[in-house]
Design a protein around this motif. Structure first.
Motif, PDB file in Angstrom:
ATOM      1  N   ASP A 180     -20.993  91.880  22.833  1.00  0.00           N
ATOM      2  CA  ASP A 180     -19.530  91.961  22.897  1.00  0.00           C
ATOM      3  C   ASP A 180     -18.896  92.008  21.514  1.00  0.00           C
ATOM      4  N   GLU A 181     -19.603  91.510  20.500  1.00  0.00           N
ATOM      5  CA  GLU A 181     -19.044  91.434  19.150  1.00  0.00           C
ATOM      6  C   GLU A 181     -20.084  91.884  18.129  1.00  0.00           C
ATOM      7  N   LEU A 182     -19.577  92.279  16.963  1.00  0.00           N
ATOM      8  CA  LEU A 182     -20.442  92.651  15.845  1.00  0.00           C
ATOM      9  C   LEU A 182     -19.960  91.936  14.591  1.00  0.00           C
ATOM     10  N   SER A 183     -20.896  91.660  13.684  1.00  0.00           N
ATOM     11  CA  SER A 183     -20.572  91.015  12.420  1.00  0.00           C
ATOM     12  C   SER A 183     -20.270  92.090  11.379  1.00  0.00           C
ATOM     13  N   VAL A 184     -19.050  92.071  10.846  1.00  0.00           N
ATOM     14  CA  VAL A 184     -18.617  93.101   9.907  1.00  0.00           C
ATOM     15  C   VAL A 184     -17.821  92.468   8.772  1.00  0.00           C
ATOM     16  N   ARG A 185     -17.610  93.256   7.737  1.00  0.00           N
ATOM     17  CA  ARG A 185     -16.673  92.871   6.668  1.00  0.00           C
ATOM     18  C   ARG A 185     -15.454  93.780   6.792  1.00  0.00           C
ATOM     19  N   ARG A 186     -14.280  93.170   6.922  1.00  0.00           N
ATOM     20  CA  ARG A 186     -13.046  93.938   7.077  1.00  0.00           C
ATOM     21  C   ARG A 186     -11.986  93.381   6.134  1.00  0.00           C
ATOM     22  N   PRO A 187     -11.888  93.931   4.916  1.00  0.00           N
ATOM     23  CA  PRO A 187     -10.878  93.452   3.973  1.00  0.00           C
ATOM     24  C   PRO A 187      -9.467  93.620   4.541  1.00  0.00           C
ATOM     25  N   ARG A 188      -8.604  92.690   4.179  1.00  0.00           N
ATOM     26  CA  ARG A 188      -7.208  92.729   4.612  1.00  0.00           C
ATOM     27  C   ARG A 188      -6.379  93.450   3.551  1.00  0.00           C
ATOM     28  N   LEU A 189      -5.704  94.493   3.964  1.00  0.00           N
ATOM     29  CA  LEU A 189      -4.889  95.299   3.056  1.00  0.00           C
ATOM     30  C   LEU A 189      -3.415  95.148   3.408  1.00  0.00           C
ATOM     31  N   ARG A 190      -2.619  94.835   2.412  1.00  0.00           N
ATOM     32  CA  ARG A 190      -1.161  94.838   2.579  1.00  0.00           C
ATOM     33  C   ARG A 190      -0.600  96.034   1.809  1.00  0.00           C
ATOM     34  N   ILE A 191       0.119  96.886   2.521  1.00  0.00           N
ATOM     35  CA  ILE A 191       0.773  98.044   1.912  1.00  0.00           C
ATOM     36  C   ILE A 191       2.273  97.776   1.852  1.00  0.00           C
ATOM     37  N   VAL A 192       2.835  97.942   0.675  1.00  0.00           N
ATOM     38  CA  VAL A 192       4.285  97.841   0.507  1.00  0.00           C
ATOM     39  C   VAL A 192       4.805  99.233   0.163  1.00  0.00           C
ATOM     40  N   ASN A 193       5.607  99.785   1.050  1.00  0.00           N
ATOM     41  CA  ASN A 193       6.142 101.129   0.855  1.00  0.00           C
ATOM     42  C   ASN A 193       7.549 101.045   0.272  1.00  0.00           C
ATOM     43  N   VAL A 194       7.775 101.824  -0.772  1.00  0.00           N
ATOM     44  CA  VAL A 194       9.098 101.925  -1.370  1.00  0.00           C
ATOM     45  C   VAL A 194       9.836 103.063  -0.680  1.00  0.00           C
ATOM     46  N   PRO A 195      11.088 102.876  -0.252  1.00  0.00           N
ATOM     47  CA  PRO A 195      11.799 103.933   0.455  1.00  0.00           C
ATOM     48  C   PRO A 195      11.700 105.282  -0.263  1.00  0.00           C
TER      49      PRO A 195
ATOM     50  N   MET B 222       2.831 107.006   2.587  1.00  0.00           N
ATOM     51  CA  MET B 222       2.395 105.728   3.150  1.00  0.00           C
ATOM     52  C   MET B 222       1.605 105.932   4.437  1.00  0.00           C
ATOM     53  N   GLN B 223       2.076 106.830   5.288  1.00  0.00           N
ATOM     54  CA  GLN B 223       1.371 107.100   6.544  1.00  0.00           C
ATOM     55  C   GLN B 223      -0.017 107.669   6.284  1.00  0.00           C
ATOM     56  N   MET B 224      -0.131 108.535   5.288  1.00  0.00           N
ATOM     57  CA  MET B 224      -1.437 109.092   4.935  1.00  0.00           C
ATOM     58  C   MET B 224      -2.383 108.005   4.444  1.00  0.00           C
ATOM     59  N   ILE B 225      -1.902 107.155   3.541  1.00  0.00           N
ATOM     60  CA  ILE B 225      -2.748 106.114   2.970  1.00  0.00           C
ATOM     61  C   ILE B 225      -3.123 105.082   4.035  1.00  0.00           C
ATOM     62  N   ALA B 226      -2.196 104.720   4.901  1.00  0.00           N
ATOM     63  CA  ALA B 226      -2.503 103.756   5.962  1.00  0.00           C
ATOM     64  C   ALA B 226      -3.567 104.308   6.897  1.00  0.00           C
ATOM     65  N   SER B 227      -3.485 105.598   7.203  1.00  0.00           N
ATOM     66  CA  SER B 227      -4.490 106.215   8.062  1.00  0.00           C
ATOM     67  C   SER B 227      -5.857 106.219   7.386  1.00  0.00           C
ATOM     68  N   LEU B 228      -5.907 106.551   6.107  1.00  0.00           N
ATOM     69  CA  LEU B 228      -7.162 106.527   5.372  1.00  0.00           C
ATOM     70  C   LEU B 228      -7.741 105.112   5.324  1.00  0.00           C
ATOM     71  N   ALA B 229      -6.867 104.126   5.157  1.00  0.00           N
ATOM     72  CA  ALA B 229      -7.324 102.740   5.067  1.00  0.00           C
ATOM     73  C   ALA B 229      -7.929 102.265   6.377  1.00  0.00           C
ATOM     74  N   ARG B 230      -7.304 102.619   7.487  1.00  0.00           N
ATOM     75  CA  ARG B 230      -7.854 102.212   8.794  1.00  0.00           C
ATOM     76  C   ARG B 230      -9.192 102.902   9.038  1.00  0.00           C
ATOM     77  N   THR B 231      -9.290 104.164   8.643  1.00  0.00           N
ATOM     78  CA  THR B 231     -10.555 104.883   8.797  1.00  0.00           C
ATOM     79  C   THR B 231     -11.646 104.266   7.939  1.00  0.00           C
ATOM     80  N   ALA B 232     -11.253 103.653   6.818  1.00  0.00           N
ATOM     81  CA  ALA B 232     -12.217 102.997   5.935  1.00  0.00           C
ATOM     82  C   ALA B 232     -12.576 101.597   6.414  1.00  0.00           C
ATOM     83  N   GLY B 233     -12.022 101.177   7.560  1.00  0.00           N
ATOM     84  CA  GLY B 233     -12.393  99.896   8.141  1.00  0.00           C
ATOM     85  C   GLY B 233     -11.579  98.712   7.672  1.00  0.00           C
ATOM     86  N   LEU B 234     -10.391  98.945   7.128  1.00  0.00           N
ATOM     87  CA  LEU B 234      -9.566  97.844   6.642  1.00  0.00           C
ATOM     88  C   LEU B 234      -8.627  97.338   7.727  1.00  0.00           C
ATOM     89  N   ASP B 235      -8.254  96.084   7.609  1.00  0.00           N
ATOM     90  CA  ASP B 235      -7.231  95.475   8.449  1.00  0.00           C
ATOM     91  C   ASP B 235      -5.901  95.693   7.735  1.00  0.00           C
TER      92      ASP B 235
END
Length: 368
Positions: A158-173, A179-192
């Motif tokens: 049911d579960e797997l052991s992984v490393r998932r770094p936590r990423l906070r993105i702050v977008n400037v108006p 920002m959408q491009m970078i967030a998509s790349l980050a999720r694909t790279a396995g980040l939270d």
């Protein structure tokens, strides 16, 4: 006060070394299978054999192949008793080693006769045929892909052991598309990924969004330049960040990197091309360190045409594969069309003048 770049730009190698200094992999976490996708494996318990015993691979009649020699529609083999009917996935009855299709056995009331011969293993999934015993789901340091999730699910994990770094993105108006491009790349790279929007482009508003207390990596997007409305670097410095602003990297000259407290921070320009270049050159190596990822695989092909580069500044070339060669789409300046059509990217060191036509080069895939 308007931001300014320093008189001399920081070499990419220097900025990356400072960014990676003292950075250790994050601790492993146990995640449900759907959340573990694309994360980096932290080492998994070995899976048991599957199926654990011989099972029927198809619906039909379970029989012993050696008892069916000579059976045919012209010479049916009568059976003393009705054979066992099995559904796909049922355990094979003792003494049975094949499964015949429904029309392979003629049944009339309590009487049955076999109309075809059988072969040992026909219609049977042998023990361990899908997953051999002591098989790892994913070797530590590699991404958890769809095939690994399938193995884990079939094996009942049911579960797997992984490393998932936590990423906070702050977008400037003004940099939402980037920002959408970078967030998509980050999720694909396995980040939270946790994405936040600064209320305005001024120093105080950006500073209020710069909370690094619950993340392993902080990215800001936009406001890294020297325009009158650019204030991201100033906001970070006001919060106590130590930054190298202005990199000898093209695209990506106005990016910055450093620390906010103990947390690595990278300031990405609002331009999609500059942000993507800084992501490839600075952020990906940092993510790999935080995730304890194995080295990424480079694909070596000869260049279709010469690539020229200026000495003193690192440049990134976007490449497309064409007839077993790399064809350059853009170097230094990237149109969005080149980004969309790129298969790989090539970092040209600051000390290098480029590559000759036909020279083999090691490029990293844009999409692994």
């Amino acid at each position: 006060m308007t931001q300014r770049l320093p008189p001399s730009l920081t070499p990419l190698d220097t900025a990356l070394a400072m960014l990676l200094r003292g950075v250790d992999p994050v601790e492993p976490v146990e995640l449900p299978l759907d959340e573990a996708a694309d994360c980096i494996s932290a080492g998994m318990p070995l899976l048991p054999a599957h199926p654990p015993r011989d099972i029927a691979a198809v619906d039909g009649w379970a029989l012993c192949a050696n008892d069916l020699v000579g059976a045919s529609s012209y010479s049916p083999l009568p059976l003393a008793e009705l054979p066992v009917w099995v559904e796909a996935g049922d355990a094979m009855p003792a003494g049975c080693d094949c499964v015949l299709d429904a029309d392979g056995v003629g049944v009339s009331g309590p009487l049955a006769e076999v109309l075809v011969e059988g072969v040992p293993g026909q219609g049977v999934a042998r023990a361990g045929s899908d997953i051999a015993g002591n098989t790892p789901v994913v070797t530590a340091g590699y991404p958890v892909g769809a095939a690994a999730l399938l193995l884990a699910s079939v094996a009942g994990r049911d579960e797997l052991s992984v490393r998932r770094p936590r990423l906070r993105i702050v977008n400037v108006p003004g940099a939402t598309a980037t920002m959408q491009m970078i967030a998509s790349l980050a999720r694909t790279a396995g980040l939270d990924v946790s994405a936040h929007q600064a209320a305005s482009r001024d120093t105080a508003s950006i500073g209020e969004a710069l909370d690094a207390s619950a993340c392993d990596l902080l990215l800001t997007i936009g406001g890294s330049g020297v325009g009158h409305a650019d204030a991201t670097v100033a906001a970070l410095v006001r919060r106590g960040a130590q930054l190298d602003h202005g990199l000898a990297l093209q695209p990506g000259r106005t990016a910055a990197s450093g620390r906010l407290g103990k947390v690595p921070v990278v300031v990405l320009p609002g331009s999609p091309a500059q942000a993507l270049a800084a992501w490839l050159a600075l952020v990906l190596p940092l993510i790999d360190r935080l995730s304890a990822r194995r080295p990424r695989r480079a694909v070596t092909l000869p260049l279709a045409r010469k690539i020229a580069s200026s000495v003193g500044i690192a440049e990134i070339a976007l490449l497309a594969e064409e007839h077993k060669t790399w064809r350059s789409l853009a170097v230094g300046e990237w149109p969005l069309q080149a980004i969309a059509g790129a298969d790989a990217w090539l970092l040209i060191p600051a000390s290098h003048e480029g590559f000759a036509a036909g020279e083999p080069v090691d490029a990293y895939l844009m999409r692994e």
